[in-house]
Design a protein around this motif. Structure first.
Motif, PDB file in Angstrom:
ATOM      1  N   GLU A   1     -35.164  23.414-109.667  1.00 54.95           N
ATOM      2  CA  GLU A   1     -34.071  23.398-110.643  1.00 54.95           C
ATOM      3  C   GLU A   1     -33.428  22.021-110.741  1.00 54.95           C
ATOM      4  O   GLU A   1     -33.087  21.558-111.838  1.00 54.95           O
ATOM      5  N   GLU A   2     -33.265  21.355-109.614  1.00 55.96           N
ATOM      6  CA  GLU A   2     -32.568  20.070-109.593  1.00 55.96           C
ATOM      7  C   GLU A   2     -33.477  18.883-109.894  1.00 55.96           C
ATOM      8  O   GLU A   2     -32.983  17.776-110.156  1.00 55.96           O
ATOM      9  N   ASN A   3     -34.797  19.108-109.873  1.00 56.50           N
ATOM     10  CA  ASN A   3     -35.735  18.000-110.047  1.00 56.50           C
ATOM     11  C   ASN A   3     -36.832  18.352-111.043  1.00 56.50           C
ATOM     12  O   ASN A   3     -37.986  18.568-110.658  1.00 56.50           O
ATOM     13  N   PRO A   4     -36.500  18.415-112.321  1.00 51.91           N
ATOM     14  CA  PRO A   4     -37.537  18.679-113.319  1.00 51.91           C
ATOM     15  C   PRO A   4     -38.514  17.508-113.377  1.00 51.91           C
ATOM     16  O   PRO A   4     -38.205  16.403-112.906  1.00 51.91           O
ATOM     17  N   PRO A   5     -39.704  17.716-113.928  1.00 50.34           N
ATOM     18  CA  PRO A   5     -40.652  16.607-114.067  1.00 50.34           C
ATOM     19  C   PRO A   5     -40.010  15.428-114.797  1.00 50.34           C
ATOM     20  O   PRO A   5     -39.226  15.608-115.734  1.00 50.34           O
ATOM     21  N   LEU A   6     -40.335  14.229-114.352  1.00 50.53           N
ATOM     22  CA  LEU A   6     -39.767  13.028-114.949  1.00 50.53           C
ATOM     23  C   LEU A   6     -40.228  12.877-116.395  1.00 50.53           C
ATOM     24  O   LEU A   6     -41.316  13.320-116.766  1.00 50.53           O
ATOM     25  N   SER A   7     -39.405  12.221-117.176  1.00 50.71           N
ATOM     26  CA  SER A   7     -39.698  12.052-118.598  1.00 50.71           C
ATOM     27  C   SER A   7     -40.188  10.638-118.884  1.00 50.71           C
ATOM     28  O   SER A   7     -39.556   9.656-118.482  1.00 50.71           O
ATOM     29  N   LEU A   8     -41.297  10.540-119.583  1.00 54.86           N
ATOM     30  CA  LEU A   8     -41.796   9.229-120.004  1.00 54.86           C
ATOM     31  C   LEU A   8     -40.810   8.563-120.956  1.00 54.86           C
ATOM     32  O   LEU A   8     -40.608   7.345-120.915  1.00 54.86           O
ATOM     33  N   ALA A   9     -40.155   9.362-121.788  1.00 50.79           N
ATOM     34  CA  ALA A   9     -39.206   8.807-122.754  1.00 50.79           C
ATOM     35  C   ALA A   9     -38.004   8.160-122.079  1.00 50.79           C
ATOM     36  O   ALA A   9     -37.355   7.281-122.655  1.00 50.79           O
ATOM     37  N   ALA A  10     -37.689   8.591-120.844  1.00 50.81           N
ATOM     38  CA  ALA A  10     -36.535   8.043-120.135  1.00 50.81           C
ATOM     39  C   ALA A  10     -36.850   6.748-119.400  1.00 50.81           C
ATOM     40  O   ALA A  10     -35.951   6.116-118.845  1.00 50.81           O
TER      41      ALA A  10
END
Length: 301
Positions: free
Chosen positions: A31-40
């Motif tokens: 819940e606290e660590n969703p997959p990282l976003s390339l857009a970010a």
């Protein structure tokens, strides 16, 4: 520069848990660590040629390892057809999506300095399938689970070391964008993976309990089957040695081996007083570095 929203360091990691507590830890971590976003991510590279020269091989190796998570999931399904619900939740729904995004981010960076993605191996070996078939024998699934946790713990400790040193090196070069929005966010998720493997191994050995013969067999199999992360042949072993050299791991091998072997020293080798590190891990690292040096000095392997 944009940053990842939530880091794994914000997830409280207990020293020990019960089986129910382990499940809650996995759910909270997800819940606290969703997959990282390339857009970010900010993929700005100030000096692509310099980054490629210094860390091109490191990015190429790490990208391949992260993107081979698809094969890793296939292997786990084959190894543990009767995996626990918590194990399956972790590797299917938490670890796999996170690692895949790590690979996508790293690949985007290496494309930015002109590297060609490494070829990935997605085939599950016959040996893995055979071990999975043996998991149905009395007591064998617990041994296989313990080896899975030990392998995962060693892999994640290796990842933390690699990403920490890579981020530090990129900062020194002035490549703050990729250091802070790609490598550091990846690094912050890896300790949560390590915590899962360590806690799972503790629950298996301490709460569920293993017989003496199971622990003895685990020691034998671990010693004989250990290999460095991402290594399936001699060329990849030399590639690992290149990475170790580029990240200065070859300068403090004993300390690195102590970190990588932390969980297995606690659970498999605690009775061996005075053992600083398992010899099979140190030997594998030394062989990788020697093979890398030999390849640099002579014909390609």
């Amino acid at each position: 520069m944009p940053r990842a929203s939530v880091s794994a360091e914000q997830t409280a990691v207990p020293k020990r848990v019960s089986r129910d507590g382990l499940r809650r830890f996995v759910e909270t971590f997800a819940e606290e660590n969703p997959p990282l976003s390339l857009a970010a991510a900010d993929l700005t590279i100030n000096d692509p040629a310099r980054v490629r020269h210094r860390y091109g091989g490191v990015f190429n190796y790490l990208t391949r390892v992260e993107l081979e998570v698809e094969r890793n999931v296939f292997e786990l399904r084959a190894l543990m057809p009767d995996a626990t619900e918590t194990d399956r939740l972790f590797y299917e729904d938490v670890w796999s999506p996170q690692e895949l995004q790590h690979g996508i981010l790293l690949d985007a960076v290496q494309q930015g300095f002109g590297m060609t993605p490494a070829t990935m191996d997605l085939d599950v070996s016959a040996k893995i399938r055979l071990v999975g078939a043996l998991s149905h024998l009395p007591g064998m699934l617990a041994v296989i689970r313990l080896l899975y946790y030990l392998t995962g713990a060693a892999t994640e400790r290796s990842a933390v070391i690699a990403y920490s040193r890579l981020a530090e090196g990129l900062r020194t070069m002035g490549e703050l964008a990729i250091a802070e929005t790609v490598i550091s966010p990846i690094k912050r998720q890896e300790p949560g993976h390590f915590a899962f493997y360590r806690l799972s191994a503790q629950v298996l050995v301490g709460e569920e309990g293993l017989n003496a013969w199971q622990l003895h067999l685990a020691r034998i199999l671990r010693r004989r089957s250990f290999h460095l992360v991402g290594v399936n042949n001699r060329r990849q072993l030399a590639d690992f040695g290149d990475v170790a050299h580029d990240l200065d791991i070859d300068r403090d091998l004993l300390e690195v081996t102590q970190q990588v072997s932390l969980v297995e020293r606690e659970l498999l080798w605690a009775q061996h007083q005075g053992m600083k590190v398992p010899s099979y891990i140190l030997t594998a690292l030394e062989e990788a570095i020697a093979l890398s040096a030999a390849r640099t000095a002579g014909p390609k392997i």
